[in-house]
Design an enzyme around this catalytic site. Structure first.
Site, short mmCIF file in Angstrom:
data_model
loop_
_atom_site.label_atom_id
_atom_site.label_comp_id
_atom_site.label_asym_id
_atom_site.label_seq_id
_atom_site.Cartn_x
_atom_site.Cartn_y
_atom_site.Cartn_z
CG HIS A 155 5.80 1.96 -1.33
ND1 HIS A 155 5.35 1.63 -0.08
CD2 HIS A 155 6.11 3.28 -1.27
CE1 HIS A 155 5.41 2.68 0.71
NE2 HIS A 155 5.86 3.71 0.02
CG HIS A 192 1.50 3.54 -0.39
ND1 HIS A 192 2.55 3.65 -1.27
CD2 HIS A 192 1.42 4.73 0.24
CE1 HIS A 192 3.08 4.85 -1.17
NE2 HIS A 192 2.42 5.54 -0.26
P1 AMP Z 1 2.29 8.84 1.33
O1 AMP Z 1 1.80 8.39 0.00
O2 AMP Z 1 3.76 8.91 1.45
O3 AMP Z 1 1.56 10.07 1.82
O4 AMP Z 1 1.86 7.69 2.34
C1 AMP Z 1 0.52 7.27 2.44
C2 AMP Z 1 0.37 6.38 3.65
O5 AMP Z 1 1.22 5.23 3.51
C3 AMP Z 1 0.81 7.08 4.95
O6 AMP Z 1 -0.08 6.73 5.99
C4 AMP Z 1 2.19 6.53 5.16
O7 AMP Z 1 2.57 6.53 6.51
C5 AMP Z 1 2.01 5.11 4.66
N1 AMP Z 1 3.32 4.52 4.34
C6 AMP Z 1 4.31 5.06 3.59
N2 AMP Z 1 5.40 4.25 3.57
C7 AMP Z 1 5.09 3.19 4.36
C8 AMP Z 1 5.80 2.01 4.76
N3 AMP Z 1 7.04 1.76 4.36
N4 AMP Z 1 5.17 1.13 5.58
C9 AMP Z 1 3.90 1.37 6.01
N5 AMP Z 1 3.19 2.45 5.66
C10 AMP Z 1 3.77 3.36 4.85
#
Ligand code: AMP
Length: 297
Positions: A37, A40
């Site tokens: 999203h 990411h």
């Molecule tokens: P995930 O796929 O949930 O493991 O997240 C991958 C990376 O994206 C991690 O470093 C998360 O902290 C970051 N991330 C997830 N949601 C957000 C958001 N709303 N804003 C900024 N970074 C995000």
């Protein structure tokens, strides 16, 4: 659109990244679990801007999920993810083959003691052990100059920074602000689980954090009082079950009783079968905050 190169084998990935580095090209790494999203994509965009090459990894890491959590039903819209990564002009996507990351007989894990046991760690035992392990493995497979993480998972960024410092890992950690919907909801792959009704209730999380920041900005220094106000907001949202709402020290994540420097408001709650977390860095009104300034945020 030209699709990015997809690599499924770790040795091939590492060879490519080392070849880039040998040519003097800087490499940025964005680790994700997919279902990408705008949160990411903000990390990908920053890496593309700052580094000559960008590697995005997509891997739903089983070792960071508890036995009763959502590993099996976690969204995996791979084709859509690859389109987004292509549009963002990343160079390479690592989508490891099933047997690539944890081979039979895998028994080695990274434990970042103390901070991993608090808050998310207390509710999700073993979660940060799984996170630290996969992140170290990815750092080894992608020997990048910089790795990009979101503030959205604040405790995770503290655990990763600690691991990098303690294990002398030759990589720079960049943390970028949380991307939100216009109404305040922090973007999360897990938001896809929410019904329209649940989504409305979920707004209590960001609302409680904004209220905490407002109270601190208005001069309230009693952290317990601010946390109590956060809990009041969360507990008055129907159908929302509070896990924790608190003000903590930005570095060691210990609960604070006074707002005497930068603090982080943390909140976690369950709505139906969905668990959501959010946080806000509160850093206002202090004459000398240089010691506690949040790097890269
Ligand atoms: P995930 O796929 O949930 O493991 O997240 C991958 C990376 O994206 C991690 O470093 C998360 O902290 C970051 N991330 C997830 N949601 C957000 C958001 N709303 N804003 C900024 N970074 C995000």
């Amino acid at each position: 659109l030209r699709s990015p190169t997809v690599i499924t084998r770790g040795d091939e990935l590492r060879r490519q990244v080392l070849a880039w580095r040998a040519e003097g090209e800087s490499v940025g790494l964005v680790p994700t679990m997919g279902a990408l999203h705008a949160g990411h994509m903000s990390l990908v965009a920053r890496s593309v801007k700052e580094c000559r090459r960008t590697v995005v990894t997509i891997f739903v890491n089983p070792t960071q999920f508890g036995p009763d959590e959502d590993f099996a039903r976690y969204p995996r819209p791979l084709d859509r993810d690859l389109e987004l990564v292509a549009a963002a002009k990343a160079d390479l996507v690592f989508v490891p083959a099933a047997d690539e990351i944890y081979r039979a007989g895998h028994v080695t894990f990274v434990e970042v003691e103390g901070i991993s046991q608090r808050w998310e760690g207390a509710i999700r035992p073993g979660h940060f052990r799984g996170v630290a392990t996969i992140v170290l493995k990815l750092f080894n497979l992608v020997p990048a100059d910089q790795a990009y993480f979101g503030q959205k998972d604040y405790q995770q960024t503290v655990v990763i920074r600690r691991m990098v410092a303690d294990l002398n890992l030759p990589i720079e950690i960049r943390v970028l602000p949380t991307v939100r919907e216009p109404d305040g909801l922090a973007l999360s792959s897990r938001n896809a689980y929410l019904s329209a009704d649940e989504r409305t209730r979920a707004l209590a999380l960001s609302r409680s954090l904004r209220r905490a920041a407002e109270l601190a900005a208005a001069g309230q220094r009693d952290a317990k009082l601010i946390a109590a106000e956060m809990r009041r907001i969360l507990e008055s949202a129907p159908g929302l079950i509070l896990d924790y709402a608190t003000l903590v020290d930005p570095d060691n994540l210990e609960e604070v009783s006074r707002v005497a420097g930068p603090v982080v408001a943390l909140a976690a709650a369950r709505i139906g079968r969905t668990r959501l977390i959010d946080n806000e860095i509160i850093n206002i009104g202090f004459a000398d905050t240089s010691a506690g300034e949040m790097p890269n945020v």
